[in-house]
Design an enzyme around this catalytic site. Sequence first.
Site, PDB file in Angstrom:
ATOM      1  CG  ASP A 293       2.740  -2.602   9.033  1.00 40.39           C
ATOM      2  OD1 ASP A 293       3.063  -3.738   8.604  1.00 40.39           O
ATOM      3  OD2 ASP A 293       2.747  -1.594   8.306  1.00 40.39           O
TER       4      ASP A 293
ATOM      5  NE  ARG B  77      -2.407   0.108   3.710  1.00 41.01           N
ATOM      6  CZ  ARG B  77      -3.183   0.486   4.701  1.00 41.01           C
ATOM      7  NH1 ARG B  77      -4.498   0.442   4.552  1.00 41.01           N
ATOM      8  NH2 ARG B  77      -2.678   0.915   5.830  1.00 41.01           N
TER       9      ARG B  77
ATOM     10  CB  THR C 121      -2.406   7.249  -2.588  1.00 43.85           C
ATOM     11  OG1 THR C 121      -1.715   6.004  -2.788  1.00 43.85           O
ATOM     12  CG2 THR C 121      -1.572   8.388  -3.135  1.00 43.85           C
TER      13      THR C 121
ATOM     14  CG  ASP D 205       6.425  -2.714   9.634  1.00 41.85           C
ATOM     15  OD1 ASP D 205       7.035  -3.138   8.638  1.00 41.85           O
ATOM     16  OD2 ASP D 205       6.084  -1.530   9.768  1.00 41.85           O
TER      17      ASP D 205
HETATM   18  C1  PRP Z   1      -0.671  -4.872   4.453  1.00 34.44           C
HETATM   19  C2  PRP Z   1      -1.433  -6.176   4.479  1.00 34.44           C
HETATM   20  C3  PRP Z   1      -2.235  -6.103   3.212  1.00 34.44           C
HETATM   21  C4  PRP Z   1      -2.535  -4.629   3.100  1.00 34.44           C
HETATM   22  C5  PRP Z   1      -3.962  -4.399   3.512  1.00 34.44           C
HETATM   23  O1  PRP Z   1       0.392  -4.923   3.573  1.00 34.44           O
HETATM   24  O2  PRP Z   1      -0.598  -7.292   4.547  1.00 34.44           O
HETATM   25  O3  PRP Z   1      -1.557  -6.573   2.065  1.00 34.44           O
HETATM   26  O4  PRP Z   1      -1.658  -3.954   4.007  1.00 34.44           O
HETATM   27  O5  PRP Z   1      -4.321  -3.088   3.297  1.00 34.44           O
HETATM   28  P1  PRP Z   1      -5.427  -2.651   2.249  1.00 34.44           P
HETATM   29  O6  PRP Z   1      -6.578  -3.598   2.414  1.00 34.44           O
HETATM   30  O7  PRP Z   1      -5.753  -1.256   2.642  1.00 34.44           O
HETATM   31  O8  PRP Z   1      -4.828  -2.754   0.878  1.00 34.44           O
HETATM   32  P2  PRP Z   1       1.402  -3.684   3.382  1.00 34.44           P
HETATM   33  O9  PRP Z   1       0.899  -2.772   2.323  1.00 34.44           O
HETATM   34  O10 PRP Z   1       1.684  -3.079   4.708  1.00 34.44           O
HETATM   35  O11 PRP Z   1       2.688  -4.371   2.764  1.00 34.44           O
HETATM   36  P3  PRP Z   1       3.761  -5.322   3.509  1.00 34.44           P
HETATM   37  O12 PRP Z   1       3.046  -6.573   3.928  1.00 34.44           O
HETATM   38  O13 PRP Z   1       4.766  -5.606   2.445  1.00 34.44           O
HETATM   39  O14 PRP Z   1       4.298  -4.574   4.678  1.00 34.44           O
HETATM   40  N1  URA Z   2      -2.168  -3.259   6.879  1.00 36.28           N
HETATM   41  C1  URA Z   2      -1.795  -3.738   8.077  1.00 36.28           C
HETATM   42  O1  URA Z   2      -0.793  -4.453   8.191  1.00 36.28           O
HETATM   43  N2  URA Z   2      -2.541  -3.402   9.153  1.00 36.28           N
HETATM   44  C2  URA Z   2      -3.631  -2.636   9.071  1.00 36.28           C
HETATM   45  O2  URA Z   2      -4.275  -2.383  10.099  1.00 36.28           O
HETATM   46  C3  URA Z   2      -4.001  -2.153   7.811  1.00 36.28           C
HETATM   47  C4  URA Z   2      -3.256  -2.482   6.731  1.00 36.28           C
END
Ligand code: PRP
Ligand code: URA
Length: 209
Positions: A201, A105, A109, A204
Site C-alpha cells: 500500500d 479506493r 468495492t 501507508d
Molecule cells: C492507492 C494508489 C492509487 C490507488 C490505485 O490509493 O495511490 O490512488 O490506490 O488503485 P486503483 O487503480 O485500483 O484505483 P488509495 O486508494 O490506497 O488511497 P491513499 O493513497 O489515500 O491511501
Molecule cells: N494501491 C496501492 O497502494 N497498492 C496496490 O498494490 C494497489 C492499490
Amino acid sequence: MAFSNLILIDHPVIHTKLTELRDYTSDHRKFRDLLNEIASLMVYEVSRDWPTIPRPVQTPMERTTGRVLARQVTLVPILRAGLGMAEGVLRLLPDARLGHLGVYRDESTLEPVSYYQKLPPDISGTEVVLIDPMLATGGSATGAAQLLKQAGVQSLRFVCLVAAPEGIQMFHRHHPEVPIYTAAIDRQLNDRGYILPGLGDAGDRLFGT
Ligand code: PRP
Ligand code: URA
C-alpha cells in the site's frame, strides 16, 4: 502483452531505486526519498516532446536565442500517495503549479471515491501531469483523468511507478489518447486489488500509517 500509448521507462538507475522501493524493509523515510528520486528521473522522459518557443537571452559574451517550454505546467497528484512524487517532479519543474485531487479506493468495492478537488482556474491551456505511484484496477486514475477533462484539460499525461495490466486496460478503455508513463508493468492484481509483486500500500508506506 503489448500496450499502445504506454511508455515504459526502462533505465538501470530507476530499476535499482524501484527494487529498493519494493523491499518491505524500506521504512517510510527511505520510501519517501526513493519515490521522489524516481519521479525526478521520470520527468525527463515525460516532458521530452513538450513544445518549446524561442527566447532571447544575453549571455556574458553575446546575445543569443534559447528555447523554453511553450506552456505552463500543472502537476496534479492523486491524494494521498501521489503527493510522494510531487517534490521530485518539482525539483525539475520548479515553476509548475499544483492541483490536488483526493481519491481513495473503497476497500470492499474497489471503486474510487472522490473527496477533494482543487485545480488552478486556468488549467486548461497547460501541460498537465497526473501522478500516482500505483495503477491497480485503474479506477482512481481513470476517475481523476475524467475530472481533469471536465475542467477543460487538453494536454494530459499520466505518470505512475507500477502499473498492473488490468489498470492499463481500464485507463485506456476510457482515455485512449492519454499516454501512460510507468517504471514497471507488474504481473497481475490479487483478489483484493493489490498489485503483484507490487510494493504494497503506497500511501501507508509513504506516510507510515
Ligand atoms: C492507492 C494508489 C492509487 C490507488 C490505485 O490509493 O495511490 O490512488 O490506490 O488503485 P486503483 O487503480 O485500483 O484505483 P488509495 O486508494 O490506497 O488511497 P491513499 O493513497 O489515500 O491511501
Ligand atoms: N494501491 C496501492 O497502494 N497498492 C496496490 O498494490 C494497489 C492499490
